[in-house]
Motif scaffolding. Structure first.
Motif, PDB file in Angstrom:
ATOM      1  N   ASN A 187      -2.290   4.027  -2.427  1.00 32.17           N
ATOM      2  CA  ASN A 187      -2.314   2.406  -1.840  1.00 32.17           C
ATOM      3  C   ASN A 187      -1.193   2.676  -1.384  1.00 32.17           C
ATOM      4  O   ASN A 187      -0.636   2.642  -0.273  1.00 32.17           O
ATOM      5  N   VAL A 188       0.142   3.391  -1.199  1.00 32.00           N
ATOM      6  CA  VAL A 188       1.376   3.596  -0.730  1.00 32.00           C
ATOM      7  C   VAL A 188       1.150   3.585   0.356  1.00 32.00           C
ATOM      8  O   VAL A 188       2.049   2.449   1.874  1.00 32.00           O
ATOM      9  N   VAL A 189       0.135   4.489   0.652  1.00 32.76           N
ATOM     10  CA  VAL A 189      -0.050   5.275   2.109  1.00 32.76           C
ATOM     11  C   VAL A 189      -0.813   4.368   2.763  1.00 32.76           C
ATOM     12  O   VAL A 189       0.165   3.596   4.360  1.00 32.76           O
ATOM     13  N   HIS A 190      -0.988   3.183   1.915  1.00 37.22           N
ATOM     14  CA  HIS A 190      -2.290   2.931   3.230  1.00 37.22           C
ATOM     15  C   HIS A 190      -1.965   1.302   2.868  1.00 37.22           C
ATOM     16  O   HIS A 190      -1.546   0.730   4.419  1.00 37.22           O
ATOM     17  N   ASN A 191      -0.593   1.270   2.191  1.00 35.97           N
ATOM     18  CA  ASN A 191       0.152   0.070   3.171  1.00 35.97           C
ATOM     19  C   ASN A 191       1.354   0.329   3.803  1.00 35.97           C
ATOM     20  O   ASN A 191       1.331  -0.497   4.850  1.00 35.97           O
ATOM     21  N   GLY A 192       1.558   1.344   3.438  1.00 35.92           N
ATOM     22  CA  GLY A 192       2.478   1.990   5.256  1.00 35.92           C
ATOM     23  C   GLY A 192       2.172   2.011   6.258  1.00 35.92           C
ATOM     24  O   GLY A 192       1.938   1.081   7.327  1.00 35.92           O
ATOM     25  N   VAL A 195      -8.501  14.655  -9.459  1.00 34.09           N
ATOM     26  CA  VAL A 195      -7.705  13.963  -8.499  1.00 34.09           C
ATOM     27  C   VAL A 195      -6.220  14.423  -9.126  1.00 34.09           C
ATOM     28  O   VAL A 195      -5.707  14.179 -10.366  1.00 34.09           O
ATOM     29  N   SER A 196      -5.773  14.886  -8.265  1.00 37.22           N
ATOM     30  CA  SER A 196      -4.224  14.469  -8.265  1.00 37.22           C
ATOM     31  C   SER A 196      -3.019  13.330  -8.580  1.00 37.22           C
ATOM     32  O   SER A 196      -4.273  12.165  -7.850  1.00 37.22           O
ATOM     33  N   ARG A 197      -2.633  12.982  -9.986  1.00 32.36           N
ATOM     34  CA  ARG A 197      -2.033  11.522 -10.385  1.00 32.36           C
ATOM     35  C   ARG A 197      -1.313  11.672  -9.294  1.00 32.36           C
ATOM     36  O   ARG A 197      -0.979   9.689  -9.195  1.00 32.36           O
ATOM     37  N   ALA A 198      -0.142  11.854  -8.485  1.00 28.77           N
ATOM     38  CA  ALA A 198       0.498  11.519  -7.832  1.00 28.77           C
ATOM     39  C   ALA A 198      -0.822  10.757  -6.419  1.00 28.77           C
ATOM     40  O   ALA A 198      -0.252   9.867  -6.226  1.00 28.77           O
ATOM     41  N   ALA A 199      -1.437  12.073  -6.389  1.00 28.56           N
ATOM     42  CA  ALA A 199      -2.344  10.587  -5.189  1.00 28.56           C
ATOM     43  C   ALA A 199      -2.631   9.877  -5.173  1.00 28.56           C
ATOM     44  O   ALA A 199      -3.031   9.017  -4.585  1.00 28.56           O
ATOM     45  N   LEU A 200      -3.013   9.543  -6.793  1.00 27.17           N
ATOM     46  CA  LEU A 200      -3.166   7.894  -6.737  1.00 27.17           C
ATOM     47  C   LEU A 200      -2.693   7.095  -6.489  1.00 27.17           C
ATOM     48  O   LEU A 200      -3.545   6.012  -6.508  1.00 27.17           O
ATOM     49  N   ILE A 226      -1.663  16.677  -1.050  1.00 23.67           N
ATOM     50  CA  ILE A 226      -1.534  15.879  -0.229  1.00 23.67           C
ATOM     51  C   ILE A 226      -3.026  15.675   0.877  1.00 23.67           C
ATOM     52  O   ILE A 226      -3.370  14.580   1.179  1.00 23.67           O
ATOM     53  N   SER A 227      -4.495  16.401   0.907  1.00 19.31           N
ATOM     54  CA  SER A 227      -5.327  15.823   0.977  1.00 19.31           C
ATOM     55  C   SER A 227      -6.050  15.117   0.283  1.00 19.31           C
ATOM     56  O   SER A 227      -6.358  14.148   0.208  1.00 19.31           O
ATOM     57  N   GLN A 228      -6.130  14.657  -1.254  1.00 23.55           N
ATOM     58  CA  GLN A 228      -5.981  14.068  -1.989  1.00 23.55           C
ATOM     59  C   GLN A 228      -5.482  12.687  -1.957  1.00 23.55           C
ATOM     60  O   GLN A 228      -6.067  11.736  -1.796  1.00 23.55           O
ATOM     61  N   THR A 229      -4.045  12.761  -1.092  1.00 28.49           N
ATOM     62  CA  THR A 229      -3.468  11.669  -1.168  1.00 28.49           C
ATOM     63  C   THR A 229      -4.429  10.775   0.392  1.00 28.49           C
ATOM     64  O   THR A 229      -4.515   9.716  -0.014  1.00 28.49           O
ATOM     65  N   TRP A 230      -4.235  11.520   1.295  1.00 25.46           N
ATOM     66  CA  TRP A 230      -5.152  11.131   2.796  1.00 25.46           C
ATOM     67  C   TRP A 230      -6.717  10.554   1.866  1.00 25.46           C
ATOM     68  O   TRP A 230      -7.040  10.033   2.430  1.00 25.46           O
ATOM     69  N   TYR A 231      -7.403  11.285   0.971  1.00 26.77           N
ATOM     70  CA  TYR A 231      -8.996  10.962   0.692  1.00 26.77           C
ATOM     71  C   TYR A 231      -8.754   9.638   0.269  1.00 26.77           C
ATOM     72  O   TYR A 231      -9.203   8.309   0.103  1.00 26.77           O
ATOM     73  N   MET A 232      -7.615   8.923  -0.924  1.00 25.14           N
ATOM     74  CA  MET A 232      -7.728   8.060  -1.608  1.00 25.14           C
ATOM     75  C   MET A 232      -6.708   6.529  -0.976  1.00 25.14           C
ATOM     76  O   MET A 232      -7.035   5.501  -0.446  1.00 25.14           O
ATOM     77  N   GLN A 288      -7.682   6.637   2.726  1.00 27.01           N
ATOM     78  CA  GLN A 288      -9.448   6.442   3.139  1.00 27.01           C
ATOM     79  C   GLN A 288      -9.831   5.219   2.359  1.00 27.01           C
ATOM     80  O   GLN A 288     -10.400   4.474   2.874  1.00 27.01           O
ATOM     81  N   ARG A 289     -10.289   5.704   1.211  1.00 29.15           N
ATOM     82  CA  ARG A 289     -10.364   4.640   0.544  1.00 29.15           C
ATOM     83  C   ARG A 289      -9.969   2.811   0.070  1.00 29.15           C
ATOM     84  O   ARG A 289     -11.049   2.408   0.212  1.00 29.15           O
ATOM     85  N   GLN A 290      -8.922   3.050   0.445  1.00 27.92           N
ATOM     86  CA  GLN A 290      -8.311   1.740   0.700  1.00 27.92           C
ATOM     87  C   GLN A 290      -8.355   0.961   1.716  1.00 27.92           C
ATOM     88  O   GLN A 290      -8.520  -0.101   1.590  1.00 27.92           O
ATOM     89  N   MET A 291      -8.458   2.234   2.507  1.00 22.19           N
ATOM     90  CA  MET A 291      -8.483   2.038   3.782  1.00 22.19           C
ATOM     91  C   MET A 291     -10.091   0.997   4.505  1.00 22.19           C
ATOM     92  O   MET A 291     -10.266   0.078   4.784  1.00 22.19           O
ATOM     93  N   MET A 292     -10.713   1.542   3.817  1.00 25.62           N
ATOM     94  CA  MET A 292     -12.299   1.399   3.860  1.00 25.62           C
ATOM     95  C   MET A 292     -12.586  -0.474   3.225  1.00 25.62           C
ATOM     96  O   MET A 292     -13.176  -0.948   3.715  1.00 25.62           O
ATOM     97  N   VAL A 293     -11.482  -0.551   2.457  1.00 28.78           N
ATOM     98  CA  VAL A 293     -11.678  -1.371   2.005  1.00 28.78           C
ATOM     99  C   VAL A 293     -11.094  -3.001   2.807  1.00 28.78           C
ATOM    100  O   VAL A 293     -11.593  -3.701   2.589  1.00 28.78           O
ATOM    101  N   PHE A 294     -10.447  -2.255   3.259  1.00 32.48           N
ATOM    102  CA  PHE A 294      -8.873  -3.206   4.415  1.00 32.48           C
ATOM    103  C   PHE A 294     -10.650  -3.243   4.867  1.00 32.48           C
ATOM    104  O   PHE A 294      -9.893  -4.869   5.343  1.00 32.48           O
ATOM    105  N   ALA A 295     -10.884  -2.280   5.805  1.00 36.52           N
ATOM    106  CA  ALA A 295     -11.996  -2.523   7.119  1.00 36.52           C
ATOM    107  C   ALA A 295     -12.943  -3.816   6.604  1.00 36.52           C
ATOM    108  O   ALA A 295     -13.087  -4.325   7.831  1.00 36.52           O
ATOM    109  N   ARG A 296     -13.163  -3.866   5.613  1.00 37.44           N
ATOM    110  CA  ARG A 296     -14.245  -4.524   5.371  1.00 37.44           C
ATOM    111  C   ARG A 296     -14.265  -5.940   5.076  1.00 37.44           C
ATOM    112  O   ARG A 296     -14.626  -6.794   4.568  1.00 37.44           O
TER     113      ARG A 296
END
Length: 258
Positions: free
Chosen positions: A108-113, A99-104, A5-11, A13-21
């Motif tokens: 992306n799915v959580v970011h899109n959500g 990193v968890s393979r599920a988090a990878l 779960i924590s790794q999913t949140w980290y990934m 955040q990585r996607q959200m940084m791209v979106f914010a830019r």
């Protein structure tokens, strides 16, 4: 589980940084929903006189449809981001980390959500400014947003799986283009089920896009049918879990092929 779960949140955040830019992207994704909302809302405003819409304002009927359609159209392209990371070698470099393979996949799915939820709220507010009325109040709006997020999760996860399977932009674009319009028009997005041909009503009953619309519209009405909301929402939740599981399994197959 906590690490995943924590790794999913980290990934995420990585996607959200791209979106914010890229704030222009957020504006561009709202252009088409605005066109649907106000152009179609004015073009077909007298169609409610046919009956069966449950409201005297076509805009009231259209807003949930536009919210759900927007969630579909934006999440169907999630696989393009996965493809880009494959082609750049970014995804393969992540495979060398613990990193968890599920988090990878789920990042992306959580970011899109999250983006879908934001987009849905903006569309609802635009509809309110345009004169739409939501008798179901804030609770009804929240259920509509949740339904759109679940639908987006379904198609975002499936798009990721397709991206890893086909690994070609042209193939993914072709599949998305083929699916988008049939899914949209074989639903109650623009027309009340009572005014649709019988065969179209039956097809719409099995259309996840229509499940989200039915749940959202019922929750936002003056007298919600909670059994209908629960059944359609539960079906979406189950389909979302299955789609996420499939995307993770597909990723593990991709990993073995590298």
């Amino acid at each position: 589980m906590s690490a995943a779960i924590s790794q999913t949140w980290y990934m995420t955040q990585r996607q959200m940084m791209v979106f914010a830019r890229q704030p222009a992207y957020a504006v561009i994704t709202l252009i088409q929903p605005v066109i649907w909302l106000f152009l179609f809302g004015n073009l077909f405003r007298k169609v409610v006189e046919l009956g069966g819409f449950g409201t005297t304002s076509y805009l009231d009927y259209l807003v949930p449809g536009v919210v759900v359609m927007s969630a579909l159209s934006s999440n169907m392209w999630a696989g393009m981001g996965t493809l880009e990371e494959i082609q750049r070698g970014t995804l393969n470099r992540f495979l060398t980390t613990p990193v968890s393979r599920a988090a990878l996949m789920n990042g992306n799915v959580v970011h899109n959500g999250l983006v879908t939820a934001l987009q849905s709220v903006v569309i609802v507010l635009l509809g309110l400014l345009g004169g739409a009325d939501y008798p179901g109040g804030v609770g009804g709006v929240l259920i509509l947003v949740l339904a759109s997020v679940l639908l987006g999760t379904v198609f975002g996860a499936l798009s990721n799986a397709l991206g890893m399977l086909v690994q070609e932009r042209e193939s993914l674009i072709g599949i998305n283009t083929f699916l988008l319009l049939p899914l949209t028009f074989l639903s109650s997005a623009f027309m009340a089920p009572a005014q649709m041909p019988g065969w179209m009503r039956h097809v719409a009953d099995f259309n996840p896009l229509n499940w989200a619309m039915v749940a959202g519209r019922s929750a936002m009405s003056a007298h919600p049918d909670w059994s209908l909301v629960g059944s359609r929402g539960g079906a979406l939740l189950g389909l979302a879990v299955a789609a996420v599981w499939l995307s993770i399994r597909t990723f593990r197959s991709y990993q073995r092929s590298v």
